[in-house]
Motif scaffolding. Structure first.
Motif, PDB file in Angstrom:
ATOM      1  N   PRO A 144       0.790  -1.260   0.009  1.00 32.59           N
ATOM      2  CA  PRO A 144      -0.045  -0.157  -0.147  1.00 32.59           C
ATOM      3  C   PRO A 144       0.906   1.272  -0.133  1.00 32.59           C
ATOM      4  O   PRO A 144       0.372   2.256  -0.558  1.00 32.59           O
ATOM      5  N   ALA A 145       2.096   1.422   0.592  1.00 36.01           N
ATOM      6  CA  ALA A 145       2.814   2.458   0.627  1.00 36.01           C
ATOM      7  C   ALA A 145       3.313   2.744  -0.526  1.00 36.01           C
ATOM      8  O   ALA A 145       3.832   3.833  -0.931  1.00 36.01           O
ATOM      9  N   ALA A 201      19.189   2.280  -0.280  1.00 42.50           N
ATOM     10  CA  ALA A 201      18.781   3.215   0.460  1.00 42.50           C
ATOM     11  C   ALA A 201      17.285   3.122   0.763  1.00 42.50           C
ATOM     12  O   ALA A 201      16.829   3.456   1.748  1.00 42.50           O
ATOM     13  N   LEU A 202      16.544   2.554  -0.475  1.00 44.98           N
ATOM     14  CA  LEU A 202      15.094   2.384  -0.232  1.00 44.98           C
ATOM     15  C   LEU A 202      14.836   1.043   0.479  1.00 44.98           C
ATOM     16  O   LEU A 202      13.636   0.993   1.192  1.00 44.98           O
ATOM     17  N   THR A 203      15.558   0.063   0.332  1.00 45.03           N
ATOM     18  CA  THR A 203      15.259  -1.260   0.799  1.00 45.03           C
ATOM     19  C   THR A 203      16.048  -1.858   2.179  1.00 45.03           C
ATOM     20  O   THR A 203      15.694  -2.881   2.268  1.00 45.03           O
ATOM     21  N   GLN A 204      16.916  -0.903   2.408  1.00 43.00           N
ATOM     22  CA  GLN A 204      17.955  -1.507   3.466  1.00 43.00           C
ATOM     23  C   GLN A 204      17.380  -2.037   4.794  1.00 43.00           C
ATOM     24  O   GLN A 204      17.837  -2.813   5.447  1.00 43.00           O
ATOM     25  N   ASP A 205      16.032  -1.419   5.091  1.00 45.11           N
ATOM     26  CA  ASP A 205      15.423  -2.161   6.346  1.00 45.11           C
ATOM     27  C   ASP A 205      14.350  -3.169   6.162  1.00 45.11           C
ATOM     28  O   ASP A 205      13.561  -3.588   7.077  1.00 45.11           O
ATOM     29  N   LEU A 206      14.046  -3.694   4.834  1.00 43.64           N
ATOM     30  CA  LEU A 206      13.253  -4.590   4.491  1.00 43.64           C
ATOM     31  C   LEU A 206      13.636  -5.922   4.899  1.00 43.64           C
ATOM     32  O   LEU A 206      14.783  -6.379   4.445  1.00 43.64           O
ATOM     33  N   SER A 230       5.987  -9.172   9.007  1.00 47.83           N
ATOM     34  CA  SER A 230       4.579  -9.388   8.599  1.00 47.83           C
ATOM     35  C   SER A 230       4.506  -8.346   7.569  1.00 47.83           C
ATOM     36  O   SER A 230       5.286  -7.379   7.447  1.00 47.83           O
ATOM     37  N   ASP A 231       3.387  -8.501   6.898  1.00 46.23           N
ATOM     38  CA  ASP A 231       3.111  -7.450   5.559  1.00 46.23           C
ATOM     39  C   ASP A 231       2.735  -6.250   6.334  1.00 46.23           C
ATOM     40  O   ASP A 231       3.409  -5.130   5.685  1.00 46.23           O
ATOM     41  N   ALA A 232       2.160  -6.229   7.442  1.00 43.16           N
ATOM     42  CA  ALA A 232       1.901  -4.888   8.156  1.00 43.16           C
ATOM     43  C   ALA A 232       3.385  -4.344   8.320  1.00 43.16           C
ATOM     44  O   ALA A 232       3.397  -2.993   8.296  1.00 43.16           O
ATOM     45  N   GLU A 233       4.274  -4.849   8.916  1.00 45.44           N
ATOM     46  CA  GLU A 233       5.323  -4.418   9.374  1.00 45.44           C
ATOM     47  C   GLU A 233       6.400  -3.931   8.169  1.00 45.44           C
ATOM     48  O   GLU A 233       6.873  -2.802   8.224  1.00 45.44           O
ATOM     49  N   PHE A 234       6.107  -4.851   7.181  1.00 38.45           N
ATOM     50  CA  PHE A 234       6.782  -4.636   6.031  1.00 38.45           C
ATOM     51  C   PHE A 234       6.597  -3.137   5.487  1.00 38.45           C
ATOM     52  O   PHE A 234       7.369  -2.257   5.023  1.00 38.45           O
ATOM     53  N   ASN A 235       4.989  -3.072   5.231  1.00 36.63           N
ATOM     54  CA  ASN A 235       4.606  -1.922   4.625  1.00 36.63           C
ATOM     55  C   ASN A 235       4.823  -0.656   5.562  1.00 36.63           C
ATOM     56  O   ASN A 235       4.986   0.336   5.124  1.00 36.63           O
ATOM     57  N   ARG A 236       4.915  -0.818   6.993  1.00 37.01           N
ATOM     58  CA  ARG A 236       5.397   0.094   7.699  1.00 37.01           C
ATOM     59  C   ARG A 236       6.508   0.620   7.701  1.00 37.01           C
ATOM     60  O   ARG A 236       6.991   2.060   7.376  1.00 37.01           O
ATOM     61  N   VAL A 237       7.594  -0.024   7.651  1.00 34.46           N
ATOM     62  CA  VAL A 237       8.971  -0.040   7.371  1.00 34.46           C
ATOM     63  C   VAL A 237       9.164   0.870   5.838  1.00 34.46           C
ATOM     64  O   VAL A 237       9.991   1.819   5.581  1.00 34.46           O
ATOM     65  N   ASP A 262       6.956   2.487   3.940  1.00 40.28           N
ATOM     66  CA  ASP A 262       6.337   3.758   4.190  1.00 40.28           C
ATOM     67  C   ASP A 262       7.068   4.792   4.789  1.00 40.28           C
ATOM     68  O   ASP A 262       7.333   5.800   4.111  1.00 40.28           O
ATOM     69  N   LYS A 263       8.059   4.447   5.771  1.00 41.22           N
ATOM     70  CA  LYS A 263       8.764   5.383   6.213  1.00 41.22           C
ATOM     71  C   LYS A 263       9.939   5.719   5.500  1.00 41.22           C
ATOM     72  O   LYS A 263      10.191   6.860   5.425  1.00 41.22           O
ATOM     73  N   ALA A 264      10.560   4.709   4.594  1.00 44.95           N
ATOM     74  CA  ALA A 264      11.592   4.983   3.773  1.00 44.95           C
ATOM     75  C   ALA A 264      11.159   5.739   2.727  1.00 44.95           C
ATOM     76  O   ALA A 264      11.695   6.921   2.411  1.00 44.95           O
ATOM     77  N   ILE A 265       9.963   5.527   1.931  1.00 44.06           N
ATOM     78  CA  ILE A 265       9.227   6.138   1.234  1.00 44.06           C
ATOM     79  C   ILE A 265       9.492   7.663   1.373  1.00 44.06           C
ATOM     80  O   ILE A 265       9.696   8.756   0.747  1.00 44.06           O
ATOM     81  N   GLY A 266       8.792   7.789   2.836  1.00 40.10           N
ATOM     82  CA  GLY A 266       8.515   9.187   3.047  1.00 40.10           C
ATOM     83  C   GLY A 266       9.677   9.796   3.446  1.00 40.10           C
ATOM     84  O   GLY A 266       9.628  11.082   2.888  1.00 40.10           O
TER      85      GLY A 266
END
Length: 295
Positions: free
Chosen positions: A61-62, A264-269, A274-281, A283-287
């Motif tokens: 979603p992010a 730098a976009l994917t370093q913390d994925l 979980s899908d929720a945690e993946f999306n949260r991380v 979303d923060k990187a994208i933001g």
């Protein structure tokens, strides 16, 4: 050419997601994601796992066109699907993200302080397939290790020669002459690079534009003239090995320069998120990258 995509890439607020790791860089990208080399036994399995990772990013979603202007794809990714839809069509139709494809075939051995691209052996067919799939543009990468005048000239001659063929095919080329961020001669190499790019832009036909993907410069706003150049659609920056925080901080000091980050976009994925945690991380990187690009 899709005029809506042209306007988005040329003047939209956001950044480009570089999702184009190829054979040589894929094991490292998977390892960072949490997939050990022991999890696959051949290239087919490796690329299947990498596509699983990319599809998870693209479908999250992010990940959407409100902040991500475009995505650069590996050739195999262009040929695959997400949720039963061809990836380029999925990106633009469902996410409003403009698709690009990597067209180089890797780097040659270093000579004169640079690594040229290996000669292209299948460019025409790849461009035809990319056009048929609705891809907007291409990306090709060279590497500059130091300030060798002849080496930098060779890199740019090769890049602009292929760029002409890509423009003739109706696609927009991203020219990426990466300068090593660890080089003691980085600033001097950037001086040569800037002068060489300006010289070669004069040979781009009127009414046509290229894009440039450059290392974040040592001197803030060093590429301001390129950003304003009428034959340059957009100048984007690679992270080049900087952490996301450092890349974002450096990028934000360069007005008009936007990100085209990969590591730098994917370093913390991580795969086990979980899908929720993946999306949260994500979303923060994208933001964070979006804010640095919009600064």
């Amino acid at each position: 050419m899709n005029q809506e995509q042209l306007a988005k890439v040329g003047s939209g607020t956001g950044f480009l997601a570089a999702l184009d790791q190829s054979g040589g860089s894929t094991p490292k990208a998977l390892e960072q994601y949490g997939v050990a080399e022991s999890a696959y036994s051949d290239d087919d399995q490796m690329f299947d796992l990498m596509h699983e990772f990319r599809a998870r990013i693209i479908s999250a979603p992010a990940f959407g066109g409100d902040r991500v202007l475009a995505a650069i794809l590996f050739e195999q990714t262009m040929e695959r699907e997400v949720d039963g839809v061809a990836v380029p069509a999925y990106l633009w139709g469902r996410k409003q993200v403009v698709p690009f494809v990597k067209v180089d075939e890797g780097l040659a051995a270093e000579k004169d302080g640079v690594r040229l691209m290996k000669p292209f052996t299948r460019l025409d067919g790849l461009l035809e397939r990319a056009t048929r799939r609705g891809v907007f543009g291409t990306k090709m990468r060279s590497f500059i290790a130091g300030p060798d005048r002849g080496g930098v000239a060779a890199v740019l001659d090769q890049q602009f020669d292929y760029a002409g063929r890509i423009l003739d095919a109706g696609l927009v080329p991203i020219i990426e002459p990466e300068v090593d961020i660890h080089s003691g001669g980085k600033a001097a190499a950037e001086e040569l690079l800037l002068a060489g790019i300006v010289d070669r832009l004069a040979g781009v036909p009127d009414g046509r534009q290229v894009m440039l993907k450059l290392s974040i410069p040592s001197q803030d706003d060093f590429y301001a003239g390129l950003i304003a150049h009428p034959k340059v659609l957009r100048v984007v920056a690679l992270s080049g090995g900087y952490t996301q925080a450092e890349a974002d901080e450096r990028l934000a000091r360069n007005r008009g320069l936007i990100a085209s980050f990969s590591r730098a976009l994917t370093q913390d994925l991580r795969r086990d998120q979980s899908d929720a945690e993946f999306n949260r991380v994500l979303d923060k990187a994208i933001g964070d990258i979006y804010r640095a690009s919009a600064a």
